[in-house]
Write a protein that holds these residues in place. Sequence first.
Motif, PDB file in Angstrom:
ATOM      1  N   HIS A  98       0.807  -1.097  -0.291  1.00  0.00           N
ATOM      2  CA  HIS A  98      -0.029   0.422  -0.160  1.00  0.00           C
ATOM      3  C   HIS A  98       1.095   1.187   0.099  1.00  0.00           C
ATOM      4  CE1 HIS A  98       1.315   0.022   4.077  1.00  0.00           C
ATOM      5  NE2 HIS A  98      -0.022  -1.154   4.713  1.00  0.00           N
ATOM      6  N   ASN A 121      -7.972  -2.726  -2.403  1.00  0.00           N
ATOM      7  CA  ASN A 121      -8.129  -2.166  -1.152  1.00  0.00           C
ATOM      8  C   ASN A 121      -8.165  -3.509  -0.769  1.00  0.00           C
ATOM      9  OD1 ASN A 121      -9.659  -1.810   1.771  1.00  0.00           O
ATOM     10  ND2 ASN A 121      -8.006  -0.216   1.250  1.00  0.00           N
ATOM     11  N   PRO A 123      -9.181  -5.542   3.660  1.00  0.00           N
ATOM     12  CA  PRO A 123      -8.276  -4.992   4.728  1.00  0.00           C
ATOM     13  C   PRO A 123      -7.656  -6.206   4.998  1.00  0.00           C
ATOM     14  CG  PRO A 123     -11.324  -4.989   3.849  1.00  0.00           C
ATOM     15  CD  PRO A 123     -10.682  -5.063   2.672  1.00  0.00           C
ATOM     16  N   ARG A 154      -1.150  -0.550  11.687  1.00  0.00           N
ATOM     17  CA  ARG A 154      -2.163  -0.504  10.835  1.00  0.00           C
ATOM     18  C   ARG A 154      -2.753  -1.648  11.846  1.00  0.00           C
ATOM     19  NH1 ARG A 154      -3.426  -2.736   5.358  1.00  0.00           N
ATOM     20  NH2 ARG A 154      -5.440  -2.632   4.781  1.00  0.00           N
ATOM     21  N   GLN A 173      -0.489   6.937  11.813  1.00  0.00           N
ATOM     22  CA  GLN A 173      -0.375   5.835  11.294  1.00  0.00           C
ATOM     23  C   GLN A 173       0.066   4.945  11.042  1.00  0.00           C
ATOM     24  OE1 GLN A 173      -1.457   7.799   7.744  1.00  0.00           O
ATOM     25  NE2 GLN A 173      -3.486   7.105   7.496  1.00  0.00           N
ATOM     26  N   GLU A 229     -10.796  -5.780   9.109  1.00  0.00           N
ATOM     27  CA  GLU A 229     -11.175  -4.262   9.155  1.00  0.00           C
ATOM     28  C   GLU A 229     -11.780  -2.802   8.348  1.00  0.00           C
ATOM     29  OE1 GLU A 229      -6.498  -1.362   8.669  1.00  0.00           O
ATOM     30  OE2 GLU A 229      -7.075  -2.233   6.473  1.00  0.00           O
ATOM     31  N   VAL A 231     -13.979  -0.554   6.014  1.00  0.00           N
ATOM     32  CA  VAL A 231     -13.299   0.204   4.400  1.00  0.00           C
ATOM     33  C   VAL A 231     -13.824   1.700   4.635  1.00  0.00           C
ATOM     34  CG1 VAL A 231     -12.637   0.257   2.709  1.00  0.00           C
ATOM     35  CG2 VAL A 231     -12.935  -1.926   3.429  1.00  0.00           C
ATOM     36  N   LYS A 234     -10.500   6.526   5.638  1.00  0.00           N
ATOM     37  CA  LYS A 234      -9.144   6.163   6.436  1.00  0.00           C
ATOM     38  C   LYS A 234      -8.546   5.330   6.355  1.00  0.00           C
ATOM     39  CE  LYS A 234     -11.467   7.658  11.112  1.00  0.00           C
ATOM     40  NZ  LYS A 234     -11.339   7.348  12.810  1.00  0.00           N
ATOM     41  N   SER A 235      -9.082   4.969   5.092  1.00  0.00           N
ATOM     42  CA  SER A 235      -8.775   2.979   4.327  1.00  0.00           C
ATOM     43  C   SER A 235      -7.708   3.827   3.619  1.00  0.00           C
ATOM     44  CB  SER A 235      -9.310   2.419   3.940  1.00  0.00           C
ATOM     45  OG  SER A 235     -10.037   2.310   4.995  1.00  0.00           O
ATOM     46  N   ARG A 236      -7.450   4.737   3.136  1.00  0.00           N
ATOM     47  CA  ARG A 236      -7.084   5.608   2.140  1.00  0.00           C
ATOM     48  C   ARG A 236      -5.165   5.189   1.964  1.00  0.00           C
ATOM     49  NH1 ARG A 236      -7.818   8.939  -2.138  1.00  0.00           N
ATOM     50  NH2 ARG A 236      -9.794   9.435  -1.750  1.00  0.00           N
ATOM     51  N   TYR A 238      -4.021   2.554   3.096  1.00  0.00           N
ATOM     52  CA  TYR A 238      -3.643   1.432   2.513  1.00  0.00           C
ATOM     53  C   TYR A 238      -4.083   0.839   1.288  1.00  0.00           C
ATOM     54  CZ  TYR A 238      -3.200   2.439   8.270  1.00  0.00           C
ATOM     55  OH  TYR A 238      -2.930   2.353   8.720  1.00  0.00           O
TER      56      TYR A 238
END
Length: 288
Positions: A98, A121, A123, A154, A173, A229, A231, A234-236, A238
Motif C-alpha cells: 500500500h 483495498n 482489509p 496498522r 498511522q 478492518e 473500509v 481512513k483506508s486511503r 492502505y
Amino acid sequence: MKMKKYLSVGLAAVALLVLATGCGKNDETGVSAAGQTSEQERTTVKLGIIGADTDVWDSVQARLKDEGIDLEYVQFTDYSQPNTALASGDIDLNSFQHQFFLDNFNEEHETDLVSIGNTVNAPLGIYSEKISDIAELKEGDKVAIPNDVTNGGRALILLQSAGLLTVDEAKQQAPTVSDITDNPLNLEIVELDAAQTARALQDVTVSVINSGMAVDAGYIPANDAIYLEPVDEKSRPYVNIIATRAEDADNDIYQKIVAAYQTDETIKVIEETSKGSSIPAWETFGKK
C-alpha cells in the motif's frame, strides 16, 4: 533490339517478384503486411509480487498479449524484497504494497519509487483457531501482529477499532507497541514477520494477518476473519498500488499495464478470487 526488349521485360518481372516476396515478410519494425505483431516487437515486463496467487494478474496478462506485452512474474516471500529489487532495476514494476508502506520504504532507504496506479483495498483481519469472537479474548492472551512499521501500526489501529486497546493518537498511522496507552486485558503483543503471522495461529489466541498472507494460508478474509478492518476514507493510505521507479512513471508500456488492470474484467476476477474480500480501489479512491 528484340533481345534488349526481352531483357528489360525480364528484369522488370524479377523486380516485381522480389517486391512481392518482400511484402510477405516482416519489415524492420517487426510488423507484417497483415498488421500482425512479430516476436521481435514483444516487450517483457518483470513484475514483482508476493506469494503464489496470480489469478488477477493472469487475467490482465491475457489482455496485454494483444498489445505485445508479456508479464514475467518475479515472486518474493517477504515484504523486504520487492522494493529493493525495483530500486536496483532487477524488476520493472511491483504490486504488493500500500501507499503508506511505499512512503516509509522511500524514507528509510532514500529511494524514489512511485505509485502509478491503484489496485485493491484488502482489509486487514483478525484471525483465530481458538475463539470465534473477539469478545472471547481473556486476560493475558497472546496477539500476533506484523513487525514492520507500517503493517504493525496498522494492526494496532485495527485492534483499537475492535475495542481491545488504545494507542497514542499523536502517532497517527504509525504507532508501535510502546505507544499503547491502554490495554485493559493486558494482551501480550507478539511481533512477527508478516509472512509468519498466519503460521503463528497455533501458538497465539489471535493473529492480525494481511489479506494476501491470509489467502495464501487458505483463508477467505470476508468469511474467516473474526474481525475485519472497516473500509472508509481512513483506508486511503492502505490502498494497494502498482509501483515503479520515478523516472519510469510515464513509461507508455507501464501505463498500458495499469489501464489493463483497471477494467471491469479485472473487477470480476477480483470478486471471484477474493470472495468479496478485496475491493477494486480505483473505483472508490481513484485510479492513482
